[in-house]
Design a protein around this motif. Structure first.
Motif, PDB file in Angstrom:
ATOM      1  N   PRO A  83       0.797  -1.221   0.000  1.00 16.07           N
ATOM      2  CA  PRO A  83       0.000   0.000   0.000  1.00 16.07           C
ATOM      3  C   PRO A  83       0.832   1.275   0.000  1.00 16.07           C
ATOM      4  CG  PRO A  83       0.118  -0.889   2.218  1.00 16.07           C
ATOM      5  CD  PRO A  83       0.798  -1.890   1.321  1.00 16.07           C
ATOM      6  N   TYR A  84       0.146   2.366  -0.324  1.00 14.85           N
ATOM      7  CA  TYR A  84       0.628   3.721  -0.131  1.00 14.85           C
ATOM      8  C   TYR A  84      -0.152   4.298   1.045  1.00 14.85           C
ATOM      9  CZ  TYR A  84       2.235   3.409  -5.046  1.00 14.85           C
ATOM     10  OH  TYR A  84       2.829   3.034  -6.237  1.00 14.85           O
ATOM     11  N   THR A  85       0.472   5.155   1.821  1.00 18.87           N
ATOM     12  CA  THR A  85      -0.241   5.761   2.944  1.00 18.87           C
ATOM     13  C   THR A  85       0.372   7.104   3.308  1.00 18.87           C
ATOM     14  OG1 THR A  85      -1.113   5.344   5.171  1.00 18.87           O
ATOM     15  CG2 THR A  85       1.167   4.671   4.762  1.00 18.87           C
ATOM     16  N   GLY A  86      -0.468   8.017   3.795  1.00 16.84           N
ATOM     17  CA  GLY A  86       0.007   9.290   4.313  1.00 16.84           C
ATOM     18  C   GLY A  86       0.264   9.177   5.799  1.00 16.84           C
ATOM     19  N   VAL A  87       1.348   9.777   6.278  1.00 16.21           N
ATOM     20  CA  VAL A  87       1.716   9.648   7.684  1.00 16.21           C
ATOM     21  C   VAL A  87       1.810  11.032   8.339  1.00 16.21           C
ATOM     22  CG1 VAL A  87       2.835   7.413   7.448  1.00 16.21           C
ATOM     23  CG2 VAL A  87       4.164   9.504   7.054  1.00 16.21           C
ATOM     24  N   ALA A  88       2.075  11.007   9.658  1.00 13.35           N
ATOM     25  CA  ALA A  88       1.914  12.197  10.487  1.00 13.35           C
ATOM     26  C   ALA A  88       2.827  13.359  10.109  1.00 13.35           C
ATOM     27  CB  ALA A  88       2.138  11.831  11.954  1.00 13.35           C
ATOM     28  N   ASP A  89       3.980  13.077   9.533  1.00 12.92           N
ATOM     29  CA  ASP A  89       4.905  14.177   9.235  1.00 12.92           C
ATOM     30  C   ASP A  89       4.728  14.734   7.828  1.00 12.92           C
ATOM     31  OD1 ASP A  89       5.990  12.188   7.701  1.00 12.92           O
ATOM     32  OD2 ASP A  89       7.997  12.261   8.582  1.00 12.92           O
ATOM     33  N   GLY A  90       3.634  14.365   7.152  1.00 11.20           N
ATOM     34  CA  GLY A  90       3.320  14.955   5.863  1.00 11.20           C
ATOM     35  C   GLY A  90       3.792  14.178   4.651  1.00 11.20           C
ATOM     36  N   ARG A  91       4.508  13.081   4.871  1.00 15.12           N
ATOM     37  CA  ARG A  91       4.952  12.265   3.739  1.00 15.12           C
ATOM     38  C   ARG A  91       3.859  11.292   3.293  1.00 15.12           C
ATOM     39  NH1 ARG A  91       9.803   9.016   5.859  1.00 15.12           N
ATOM     40  NH2 ARG A  91       8.549   9.137   7.763  1.00 15.12           N
ATOM     41  N   ILE A  92       3.946  10.864   2.051  1.00 17.45           N
ATOM     42  CA  ILE A  92       3.176   9.728   1.558  1.00 17.45           C
ATOM     43  C   ILE A  92       4.186   8.637   1.240  1.00 17.45           C
ATOM     44  CG2 ILE A  92       1.668   8.868  -0.272  1.00 17.45           C
ATOM     45  CD1 ILE A  92       0.597  11.771  -0.458  1.00 17.45           C
ATOM     46  N   LEU A  93       4.025   7.503   1.891  1.00 17.45           N
ATOM     47  CA  LEU A  93       4.981   6.410   1.799  1.00 17.45           C
ATOM     48  C   LEU A  93       4.456   5.290   0.909  1.00 17.45           C
ATOM     49  CD1 LEU A  93       6.043   6.143   5.569  1.00 17.45           C
ATOM     50  CD2 LEU A  93       7.059   7.562   3.757  1.00 17.45           C
ATOM     51  N   PHE A  94       5.392   4.520   0.351  1.00 19.14           N
ATOM     52  CA  PHE A  94       5.065   3.389  -0.526  1.00 19.14           C
ATOM     53  C   PHE A  94       5.768   2.145   0.004  1.00 19.14           C
ATOM     54  CE2 PHE A  94       6.830   1.069  -4.355  1.00 19.14           C
ATOM     55  CZ  PHE A  94       5.693   0.298  -4.579  1.00 19.14           C
ATOM     56  N   TRP A  95       4.999   1.066   0.169  1.00 20.52           N
ATOM     57  CA  TRP A  95       5.568  -0.211   0.567  1.00 20.52           C
ATOM     58  C   TRP A  95       5.925  -0.984  -0.696  1.00 20.52           C
ATOM     59  CZ3 TRP A  95       7.895  -2.549   4.348  1.00 20.52           C
ATOM     60  CH2 TRP A  95       7.998  -3.937   4.369  1.00 20.52           C
ATOM     61  N   ASP A  96       7.224  -1.209  -0.924  1.00 20.05           N
ATOM     62  CA  ASP A  96       7.673  -1.847  -2.160  1.00 20.05           C
ATOM     63  C   ASP A  96       7.787  -3.358  -2.040  1.00 20.05           C
ATOM     64  OD1 ASP A  96       9.946  -2.271  -0.643  1.00 20.05           O
ATOM     65  OD2 ASP A  96      11.227  -0.919  -1.801  1.00 20.05           O
ATOM     66  N   GLY A  97       7.290  -3.896  -0.931  1.00 21.75           N
ATOM     67  CA  GLY A  97       7.367  -5.328  -0.678  1.00 21.75           C
ATOM     68  C   GLY A  97       8.473  -5.684   0.281  1.00 21.75           C
ATOM     69  N   THR A  98       9.379  -4.739   0.481  1.00 17.55           N
ATOM     70  CA  THR A  98      10.508  -4.953   1.389  1.00 17.55           C
ATOM     71  C   THR A  98      10.650  -3.824   2.400  1.00 17.55           C
ATOM     72  OG1 THR A  98      11.702  -6.123  -0.368  1.00 17.55           O
ATOM     73  CG2 THR A  98      12.988  -5.395   1.538  1.00 17.55           C
ATOM     74  N   ASN A  99      10.512  -2.589   1.909  1.00 20.50           N
ATOM     75  CA  ASN A  99      10.708  -1.417   2.764  1.00 20.50           C
ATOM     76  C   ASN A  99       9.691  -0.335   2.446  1.00 20.50           C
ATOM     77  OD1 ASN A  99      13.409  -2.166   4.042  1.00 20.50           O
ATOM     78  ND2 ASN A  99      13.973  -2.210   1.865  1.00 20.50           N
ATOM     79  N   TRP A 100       9.535   0.579   3.403  1.00 21.79           N
ATOM     80  CA  TRP A 100       8.782   1.797   3.152  1.00 21.79           C
ATOM     81  C   TRP A 100       9.730   2.828   2.546  1.00 21.79           C
ATOM     82  CZ3 TRP A 100       3.684   2.063   3.291  1.00 21.79           C
ATOM     83  CH2 TRP A 100       2.976   1.178   4.101  1.00 21.79           C
ATOM     84  N   THR A 101       9.304   3.436   1.447  1.00 23.95           N
ATOM     85  CA  THR A 101      10.105   4.482   0.818  1.00 23.95           C
ATOM     86  C   THR A 101       9.258   5.737   0.646  1.00 23.95           C
ATOM     87  OG1 THR A 101       9.506   3.743  -1.416  1.00 23.95           O
ATOM     88  CG2 THR A 101      11.492   2.785  -0.426  1.00 23.95           C
ATOM     89  N   ASP A 102       9.913   6.888   0.645  1.00 28.55           N
ATOM     90  CA  ASP A 102       9.200   8.145   0.408  1.00 28.55           C
ATOM     91  C   ASP A 102       8.699   8.173  -1.034  1.00 28.55           C
ATOM     92  OD1 ASP A 102       9.941   8.815   2.949  1.00 28.55           O
ATOM     93  OD2 ASP A 102      11.429  10.321   2.368  1.00 28.55           O
ATOM     94  N   PHE A 103       7.411   8.442  -1.192  1.00 30.69           N
ATOM     95  CA  PHE A 103       6.827   8.534  -2.528  1.00 30.69           C
ATOM     96  C   PHE A 103       6.471   9.973  -2.881  1.00 30.69           C
ATOM     97  CE2 PHE A 103       2.963   8.639  -5.197  1.00 30.69           C
ATOM     98  CZ  PHE A 103       3.493   8.108  -6.361  1.00 30.69           C
ATOM     99  N   ALA A 104       5.819  10.674  -1.960  1.00 32.49           N
ATOM    100  CA  ALA A 104       5.369  12.027  -2.274  1.00 32.49           C
ATOM    101  C   ALA A 104       5.299  12.869  -1.004  1.00 32.49           C
ATOM    102  CB  ALA A 104       4.005  11.987  -2.964  1.00 32.49           C
ATOM    103  N   PHE A 105       5.194  14.188  -1.216  1.00 35.60           N
ATOM    104  CA  PHE A 105       5.076  15.155  -0.123  1.00 35.60           C
ATOM    105  C   PHE A 105       4.016  16.173  -0.509  1.00 35.60           C
ATOM    106  CE2 PHE A 105       9.436  13.815  -0.798  1.00 35.60           C
ATOM    107  CZ  PHE A 105       9.823  13.331   0.449  1.00 35.60           C
ATOM    108  N   THR A 106       3.286  16.653   0.473  1.00 31.81           N
ATOM    109  CA  THR A 106       2.346  17.737   0.191  1.00 31.81           C
ATOM    110  C   THR A 106       2.954  19.095   0.510  1.00 31.81           C
ATOM    111  OG1 THR A 106       1.314  17.414   2.367  1.00 31.81           O
ATOM    112  CG2 THR A 106       0.302  16.308   0.474  1.00 31.81           C
ATOM    113  N   SER A 107       4.132  19.102   1.133  1.00 31.63           N
ATOM    114  CA  SER A 107       4.862  20.349   1.400  1.00 31.63           C
ATOM    115  C   SER A 107       6.341  20.117   1.115  1.00 31.63           C
ATOM    116  CB  SER A 107       4.669  20.780   2.855  1.00 31.63           C
ATOM    117  OG  SER A 107       5.542  21.848   3.184  1.00 31.63           O
ATOM    118  N   ALA A 108       6.950  21.083   0.467  1.00 30.51           N
ATOM    119  CA  ALA A 108       8.395  20.979   0.204  1.00 30.51           C
ATOM    120  C   ALA A 108       9.215  21.417   1.411  1.00 30.51           C
ATOM    121  CB  ALA A 108       8.758  21.844  -1.008  1.00 30.51           C
TER     122      ALA A 108
END
Length: 393
Positions: A83-108
C-alpha cells in the motif's frame, strides 16, 4: 462509571457550588473563542445495537509496528502495488514489498517535520508539513489524488514527488480541513472539507462544538472548476461512490451516513443511508458493492447529554481539566476499533470490533483486498490486517 468520569462530574459540581454560572460565557476561558452549536441527535431507537461479542479484530495481524506513524488512508496503485499511505509528518509512503520508501510530499518545507505526533495524533508543525488524509488513485491516469488537511485537494503523478495544489477554496471560502475524496469513472473528484472554522489540529473543538460549516465538492480536472454540492454539514468525513456510480455516501460526525443521488429521479437530493452506533471516519466500497465503515468508538450516555445541551457543553469544556478528560467526558471512552459492513441498501452485514482496544485501538479506514482488510489509523504507529476467512473459520 470510571474514575475519570467521576472526576469530571465532581469538578463540575464543585464549580457550580463555588458560584460559577454555567451560562455566563465571560467566565469561561479554557477553549478560546469556543461556541457550541446544536448537534443533530438520532432517535436512540434507530441506533443499531449490533456488536461483535468475540472481539474478532483482536485476531488482526499488526504490521510495520514503529515504522509508520498515523497511516490514515491505505491505497494500492492501478498495478496492484502498495500500500501507499500518508503519515503524520506529511509524507506519503510506498511499501515496495521490502521497505517503506518516500513517494510524495504535500509540502516541500521539511525542516520542522518531526514524525512523532502527540497522543491525539497531530503535530505542532503539521500546518507547515502538511497532513495527507484521504488518498485515491485515478485508475486511468495513475495520478494519486490527495486530501491534505491544510493544503486542500492535491495531485501527484505516478512518479511521485512534491504534490501539485488543485483546490484551496470554493465560492471565495477557503478550505479549512480537507478530509477525504473519491474519483468517478470520468475522473471527477468529489471531496469533503470538514469545517469552516477549525483546522485539523483543533479537531477536538470541532467534535465538541457541533459546528456545521462542512462542505462537499466536485472538482472537474478538465475545466479545473470546483462546485459546491452540499454545505452547512456537521463534520463531513469519509466519502465513497456506490459500485454502479448512481450515488455516493459520506460519513457525518453526528453519527450518520448520508446518501447523495447522482443519477435517477432523485438526482441532487440526499437521504439518510444509515444511523451509526459511534463516531465514523472513512468509508470504502469493496468489489461486491458493499461498504466498510471505520468508527473510532461507540456512543455513550455522556455524549448524548453533551450533544443535547450546547450551553451546558460550553461550560463543561471550560473546566480546568486536561483535554483527554474532556475527551472521556464527551465521547465516553478512549478509541477502540469498530468496523461495520453495510449492504448497498443500508443493512448491517457484519460487525468487527476490539472493544477493549487491546490490539486494534483505533480505526480510520478499511480497505478490502484479496480477502483481507487493511486497517489504517490516524492515531496508531502500525497497520492492522484482518483475514476475512478467519471470521467464518
Amino acid at each position: 462509571m470510571g474514575a475519570r468520569m467521576v472526576l469530571s462530574l465532581l469538578l463540575l459540581a464543585l464549580a457550580i457550588y463555588c458560584g460559577l454560572d454555567p451560562f455566563n460565557h465571560s467566565a469561561i476561558h479554557g477553549f478560546p473563542n469556543f461556541v457550541s452549536h446544536e448537534v443533530e441527535l438520532p432517535d436512540p431507537s434507530s441506533i443499531p445495537t449490533n456488536k461483535d461479542p468475540l472481539n474478532l479484530l483482536q485476531n488482526s495481524e499488526i504490521k510495520f509496528l514503529g515504522q509508520i506513524q498515523g497511516p490514515e488512508s491505505l491505497v494500492f496503485d492501478p498495478l496492484g502495488r502498495g500500500p501507499y499511505t500518508g503519515v503524520a509528518d506529511g509524507r506519503i509512503l510506498f511499501w515496495d514489498g521490502t521497505n517503506w520508501t518516500d513517494f510524495a510530499f504535500t509540502s516541500a518545507n521539511r525542516s520542522v517535520c518531526d514524525p512523532q505526533p502527540n497522543p491525539f495524533g497531530y503535530l505542532k508543525n503539521e500546518h507547515i508539513c502538511g497532513r495527507p488524509l484521504g488518498l485515491r488513485f485515478n485508475k486511468k491516469s495513475g495520478d494519486l489524488y490527495i486530501a491534505d488537511a491544510y493544503f486542500g485537494l492535491m495531485k501527484v503523478g505516478a512518479e511521485g514527488g512534491v504534490a501539485t495544489s488543485l483546490v484551496t477554496e470554493a465560492e471565495g471560502v477557503p478550505l479549512t480541513f480537507t478530509n477525504d475524496l473519491d474519483i468517478d469513472d470520468d475522473g471527477n473528484v468529489y471531496f469533503t472539507d470538514s469545517s469552516s472554522q477549525y483546522k485539523r489540529r483543533n479537531f477536538m473543538q470541532l467534535v465538541f462544538s457541533g459546528e456545521n460549516g462542512g462542505r462537499i465538492f466536485k472538482y472537474d480536472p478538465v475545466t479545473k472548476e470546483t462546485s459546491v454540492l452540499l454545505k452547512n454539514i456537521q463534520f463531513p468525513n469519509g466519502i465513497t461512490f456506490s459500485k454502479d456510480g448512481s450515488f455516493f455516501l459520506f460519513c457525518q460526525g453526528s453519527g450518520k451516513i448520508i446518501k447523495y443521488w447522482l443519477k435517477g429521479d432523485k438526482v441532487g437530493t440526499t437521504e439518510v443511508f444509515a444511523i451509526l452506533p459511534g463516531f465514523p471516519d472513512n468509508i470504502r466500497t469493496n468489489k461486491d458493492g458493499d461498504f466498510w465503515v471505520a468508527l473510532h468508538c461507540r456512543r455513550s450516555w455522556t455524549n448524548h447529554l453533551m450533544a443535547a445541551n450546547p450551553r451546558f457543553r460550553n461550560f463543561v469544556l471550560k473546566l480546568p481539566i486536561k483535554a483527554k478528560y474532556h475527551f472521556l467526558f464527551f465521547i465516553g471512552g478512549w478509541p477502540h476499533g469498530i468496523i461495520i459492513k453495510y449492504s448497498p441498501q443500508g443493512q448491517v452485514l457484519q460487525v468487527l470490533e476490539d472493544a477493549p482496544g487491546k490490539v486494534v485501538k483505533a480505526v480510520s479506514e478499511v480497505e478490502e483486498r484479496d480477502g483481507k482488510l487493511w486497517i489504517g489509523s490516524v492515531l496508531m504507529p502500525f497497520v492492522a490486517v484482518y483475514d476475512l476467512d478467519s471470521t467464518s473459520a
